[in-house]
Design a protein around this motif. Structure first.
Motif, PDB file in Angstrom:
ATOM      1  N   ALA A   1       0.832  -1.206   0.000  1.00  0.00           N
ATOM      2  CA  ALA A   1       0.000   0.000   0.000  1.00  0.00           C
ATOM      3  C   ALA A   1       0.864   1.253   0.000  1.00  0.00           C
ATOM      4  CB  ALA A   1      -0.941  -0.007   1.200  1.00  0.00           C
ATOM      5  N   GLU A   2       1.958   1.204   0.752  1.00  0.00           N
ATOM      6  CA  GLU A   2       2.860   2.358   0.811  1.00  0.00           C
ATOM      7  C   GLU A   2       3.503   2.652  -0.541  1.00  0.00           C
ATOM      8  OE1 GLU A   2       5.535   1.251   3.914  1.00  0.00           O
ATOM      9  OE2 GLU A   2       3.998   1.410   5.485  1.00  0.00           O
ATOM     10  N   SER A   3       3.633   1.604  -1.368  1.00  0.00           N
ATOM     11  CA  SER A   3       4.224   1.797  -2.698  1.00  0.00           C
ATOM     12  C   SER A   3       3.186   2.206  -3.741  1.00  0.00           C
ATOM     13  CB  SER A   3       4.920   0.515  -3.161  1.00  0.00           C
ATOM     14  OG  SER A   3       3.965  -0.488  -3.479  1.00  0.00           O
ATOM     15  N   GLY A   4       1.937   2.326  -3.327  1.00  0.00           N
ATOM     16  CA  GLY A   4       0.883   2.765  -4.238  1.00  0.00           C
ATOM     17  C   GLY A   4      -0.070   1.686  -4.687  1.00  0.00           C
ATOM     18  N   LEU A   5       0.112   0.438  -4.196  1.00  0.00           N
ATOM     19  CA  LEU A   5      -0.778  -0.657  -4.570  1.00  0.00           C
ATOM     20  C   LEU A   5      -1.893  -0.762  -3.540  1.00  0.00           C
ATOM     21  CD1 LEU A   5       1.777  -3.344  -5.779  1.00  0.00           C
ATOM     22  CD2 LEU A   5       0.293  -1.901  -7.177  1.00  0.00           C
ATOM     23  N   ALA A   6      -2.981  -0.077  -3.813  1.00  0.00           N
ATOM     24  CA  ALA A   6      -4.091  -0.013  -2.863  1.00  0.00           C
ATOM     25  C   ALA A   6      -4.806  -1.342  -2.756  1.00  0.00           C
ATOM     26  CB  ALA A   6      -5.076   1.074  -3.300  1.00  0.00           C
ATOM     27  N   ALA A   7      -5.439  -1.573  -1.597  1.00  0.00           N
ATOM     28  CA  ALA A   7      -6.243  -2.773  -1.390  1.00  0.00           C
ATOM     29  C   ALA A   7      -7.326  -2.864  -2.464  1.00  0.00           C
ATOM     30  CB  ALA A   7      -6.872  -2.740  -0.004  1.00  0.00           C
ATOM     31  N   TYR A   8      -7.726  -4.105  -2.768  1.00  0.00           N
ATOM     32  CA  TYR A   8      -8.657  -4.328  -3.875  1.00  0.00           C
ATOM     33  C   TYR A   8      -9.607  -5.458  -3.523  1.00  0.00           C
ATOM     34  CZ  TYR A   8     -10.301  -5.945  -8.454  1.00  0.00           C
ATOM     35  OH  TYR A   8     -11.082  -6.350  -9.508  1.00  0.00           O
ATOM     36  N   LYS A   9     -10.891  -5.256  -3.745  1.00  0.00           N
ATOM     37  CA  LYS A   9     -11.890  -6.287  -3.492  1.00  0.00           C
ATOM     38  C   LYS A   9     -12.138  -7.081  -4.778  1.00  0.00           C
ATOM     39  CE  LYS A   9     -14.338  -4.161   0.398  1.00  0.00           C
ATOM     40  NZ  LYS A   9     -14.058  -5.265   1.339  1.00  0.00           N
ATOM     41  N   LEU A  10     -11.624  -8.284  -4.807  1.00  0.00           N
ATOM     42  CA  LEU A  10     -11.785  -9.156  -5.971  1.00  0.00           C
ATOM     43  C   LEU A  10     -13.216  -9.686  -6.044  1.00  0.00           C
ATOM     44  CD1 LEU A  10     -10.369 -10.865  -8.273  1.00  0.00           C
ATOM     45  CD2 LEU A  10     -10.253 -12.676  -6.541  1.00  0.00           C
ATOM     46  N   PRO A  11     -13.867  -9.603  -7.212  1.00  0.00           N
ATOM     47  CA  PRO A  11     -15.226 -10.140  -7.319  1.00  0.00           C
ATOM     48  C   PRO A  11     -15.293 -11.676  -7.338  1.00  0.00           C
ATOM     49  CG  PRO A  11     -14.870  -8.364  -8.907  1.00  0.00           C
ATOM     50  CD  PRO A  11     -13.516  -8.738  -8.354  1.00  0.00           C
ATOM     51  N   TRP A  12     -14.439 -12.333  -8.157  1.00  0.00           N
ATOM     52  CA  TRP A  12     -14.616 -13.762  -8.421  1.00  0.00           C
ATOM     53  C   TRP A  12     -13.315 -14.534  -8.346  1.00  0.00           C
ATOM     54  CZ3 TRP A  12     -19.532 -15.221  -8.662  1.00  0.00           C
ATOM     55  CH2 TRP A  12     -20.499 -14.277  -9.066  1.00  0.00           C
ATOM     56  N   LEU A  13     -13.401 -15.739  -7.793  1.00  0.00           N
ATOM     57  CA  LEU A  13     -12.306 -16.709  -7.797  1.00  0.00           C
ATOM     58  C   LEU A  13     -12.798 -17.952  -8.521  1.00  0.00           C
ATOM     59  CD1 LEU A  13      -9.518 -17.759  -6.798  1.00  0.00           C
ATOM     60  CD2 LEU A  13     -10.674 -18.499  -4.694  1.00  0.00           C
ATOM     61  N   TRP A  14     -12.110 -18.306  -9.612  1.00  0.00           N
ATOM     62  CA  TRP A  14     -12.429 -19.513 -10.371  1.00  0.00           C
ATOM     63  C   TRP A  14     -11.294 -20.515 -10.147  1.00  0.00           C
ATOM     64  CZ3 TRP A  14     -15.123 -19.393 -15.727  1.00  0.00           C
ATOM     65  CH2 TRP A  14     -16.172 -18.459 -15.738  1.00  0.00           C
ATOM     66  N   LEU A  15     -11.624 -21.721  -9.706  1.00  0.00           N
ATOM     67  CA  LEU A  15     -10.628 -22.746  -9.405  1.00  0.00           C
ATOM     68  C   LEU A  15     -10.751 -23.902 -10.397  1.00  0.00           C
ATOM     69  CD1 LEU A  15     -11.278 -22.703  -5.570  1.00  0.00           C
ATOM     70  CD2 LEU A  15      -9.240 -21.776  -6.701  1.00  0.00           C
ATOM     71  N   TYR A  16      -9.596 -24.391 -10.876  1.00  0.00           N
ATOM     72  CA  TYR A  16      -9.600 -25.511 -11.817  1.00  0.00           C
ATOM     73  C   TYR A  16      -8.718 -26.644 -11.297  1.00  0.00           C
ATOM     74  CZ  TYR A  16      -5.067 -23.676 -13.546  1.00  0.00           C
ATOM     75  OH  TYR A  16      -3.771 -23.234 -13.649  1.00  0.00           O
ATOM     76  N   ALA A  17      -8.870 -27.821 -11.912  1.00  0.00           N
ATOM     77  CA  ALA A  17      -8.097 -29.019 -11.555  1.00  0.00           C
ATOM     78  C   ALA A  17      -8.413 -29.511 -10.146  1.00  0.00           C
ATOM     79  CB  ALA A  17      -6.599 -28.783 -11.714  1.00  0.00           C
ATOM     80  N   GLY A  18      -9.642 -29.312  -9.710  1.00  0.00           N
ATOM     81  CA  GLY A  18     -10.037 -29.756  -8.382  1.00  0.00           C
ATOM     82  C   GLY A  18     -10.908 -31.003  -8.430  1.00  0.00           C
ATOM     83  N   PRO A  19     -11.440 -31.413  -7.291  1.00  0.00           N
ATOM     84  CA  PRO A  19     -12.322 -32.585  -7.246  1.00  0.00           C
ATOM     85  C   PRO A  19     -13.616 -32.336  -8.023  1.00  0.00           C
ATOM     86  CG  PRO A  19     -11.568 -31.940  -5.044  1.00  0.00           C
ATOM     87  CD  PRO A  19     -11.207 -30.828  -5.962  1.00  0.00           C
ATOM     88  N   GLU A  20     -14.104 -33.378  -8.690  1.00  0.00           N
ATOM     89  CA  GLU A  20     -15.336 -33.240  -9.472  1.00  0.00           C
ATOM     90  C   GLU A  20     -16.503 -32.772  -8.613  1.00  0.00           C
ATOM     91  OE1 GLU A  20     -16.374 -36.656 -11.745  1.00  0.00           O
ATOM     92  OE2 GLU A  20     -14.457 -36.709 -12.820  1.00  0.00           O
ATOM     93  N   GLU A  21     -16.533 -33.204  -7.354  1.00  0.00           N
ATOM     94  CA  GLU A  21     -17.678 -32.839  -6.513  1.00  0.00           C
ATOM     95  C   GLU A  21     -17.728 -31.341  -6.202  1.00  0.00           C
ATOM     96  OE1 GLU A  21     -14.569 -34.869  -3.769  1.00  0.00           O
ATOM     97  OE2 GLU A  21     -15.359 -35.133  -5.809  1.00  0.00           O
ATOM     98  N   ARG A  22     -16.642 -30.625  -6.454  1.00  0.00           N
ATOM     99  CA  ARG A  22     -16.637 -29.171  -6.237  1.00  0.00           C
ATOM    100  C   ARG A  22     -17.060 -28.392  -7.487  1.00  0.00           C
ATOM    101  NH1 ARG A  22     -17.065 -28.565  -0.958  1.00  0.00           N
ATOM    102  NH2 ARG A  22     -15.240 -29.222   0.239  1.00  0.00           N
ATOM    103  N   GLU A  23     -17.121 -29.032  -8.622  1.00  0.00           N
ATOM    104  CA  GLU A  23     -17.439 -28.327  -9.867  1.00  0.00           C
ATOM    105  C   GLU A  23     -18.851 -27.743  -9.799  1.00  0.00           C
ATOM    106  OE1 GLU A  23     -14.841 -31.395 -12.671  1.00  0.00           O
ATOM    107  OE2 GLU A  23     -17.029 -31.381 -12.775  1.00  0.00           O
ATOM    108  N   ASN A  24     -18.957 -26.476 -10.116  1.00  0.00           N
ATOM    109  CA  ASN A  24     -20.279 -25.850 -10.153  1.00  0.00           C
ATOM    110  C   ASN A  24     -20.457 -24.949 -11.359  1.00  0.00           C
ATOM    111  OD1 ASN A  24     -18.703 -23.649  -9.493  1.00  0.00           O
ATOM    112  ND2 ASN A  24     -19.744 -23.181  -7.557  1.00  0.00           N
ATOM    113  N   HIS A  25     -19.500 -24.999 -12.290  1.00  0.00           N
ATOM    114  CA  HIS A  25     -19.552 -24.105 -13.445  1.00  0.00           C
ATOM    115  C   HIS A  25     -18.812 -24.752 -14.608  1.00  0.00           C
ATOM    116  CE1 HIS A  25     -20.923 -19.921 -14.032  1.00  0.00           C
ATOM    117  NE2 HIS A  25     -20.148 -19.985 -15.090  1.00  0.00           N
TER     118      HIS A  25
END
Length: 258
Positions: free
Chosen positions: A166-190
């Motif tokens: 933050a001191e270097s100018g990189l302000a905090a940021y609220k990320l909207p979405w996290l997409w995960l791949y290569a996981g267990p089939e039972e977690r797939e929802n998209h």
């Protein structure tokens, strides 16, 4: 935008616009196996996509003659493969292949890059082990998923985490979405219908020649995986799909807090 078939994911392509995506992987070629079809669909629709490869892939390959130049070889392969699906912005954290850990050095690097790019979607390997096909769950893959998930919440949006950023100018940021791949089939929802981009995905994977001792078997497995993904998504016969676990990180109903 990609044609999405959604089962339980909160993401709706008709409502949620994607303009920038940042993809994380452990090794050169991981993204191509896991999500190159979706990435090709995004870039063809004008989405800006960036890659972050956490290791140099120095423990990969099969030919002892490649040891001295394997890092440069794999970086060149990733650059060519990325270009085939419309990506030119590639970052490396230069961690050692096989030794990746979700520590604060890695997490800080992830937070820094997310705050710099400020994407709508962070795409990452999954932090959970896939017991049906353990080869998907290389320890480095799991470390990527854990490091990125920890970074996404709370560090990316906490201005007091890694305060030097933050001191270097990189302000905090609220990320909207996290997409995960290569996981267990039972977690797939998209699921993303990538039928129109199978050729580009296979071309990208073929570039990683140092990693494929049996090219025909590799291609057959990739095609079969996409066909199986389409079947799980309920798509018509003859379609191909990539599967994800989509998580809403920040949205209208999010309660702020650390």
């Amino acid at each position: 935008m990609p044609d999405l078939t959604v089962s339980q994911s909160p993401f709706n392509p008709a409502i949620h616009r994607i303009e920038r995506v940042l993809c994380f992987a452990a090794h050169p070629d991981d993204i191509d196996f896991g999500a190159a079809g979706t990435i090709a669909a995004w870039t063809s629709a004008g989405v800006q996509v960036s890659y972050c490869i956490m290791t140099d892939g120095d423990a990969g390959g099969f030919d002892p003659a490649h040891r001295a130049r394997i890092i440069a070889m794999r970086a060149a392969e990733q650059e060519r493969a990325a270009a085939l699906v419309g990506v030119t912005d590639i970052h490396y954290l230069h961690e050692r292949d096989g030794y990746l850990e979700p520590n604060h050095q890695v997490m800080r690097g992830v937070v820094k890059l997310i705050r710099e790019i400020r994407p709508d979607v962070v795409l990452s390997m999954h932090p959970e082990r896939n017991w049906k096909r353990i080869q998907k769950s290389h320890p480095d893959h799991l470390a990527v998923g854990e490091a990125v998930t920890r970074a996404v919440y709370p560090a990316v949006e906490n201005p007091f985490a890694y305060p030097e950023l933050a001191e270097s100018g990189l302000a905090a940021y609220k990320l909207p979405w996290l997409w995960l791949y290569a996981g267990p089939e039972e977690r797939e929802n998209h699921f993303v219908d990538v039928t129109d981009h199978v050729g580009s995905k296979l071309e990208a994977i073929h570039v990683h020649v140092s990693q494929h001792p049996d090219v025909a078997a590799m291609e057959a497995a990739v095609k079969d995986g996409m066909i199986a993904g389409a079947k799980r998504a309920g798509l018509p016969e003859g379609r191909s799909a990539e599967a994800f676990h989509v998580v809403a990180v920040n949205g209208p109903g999010t309660i702020a807090g650390f």
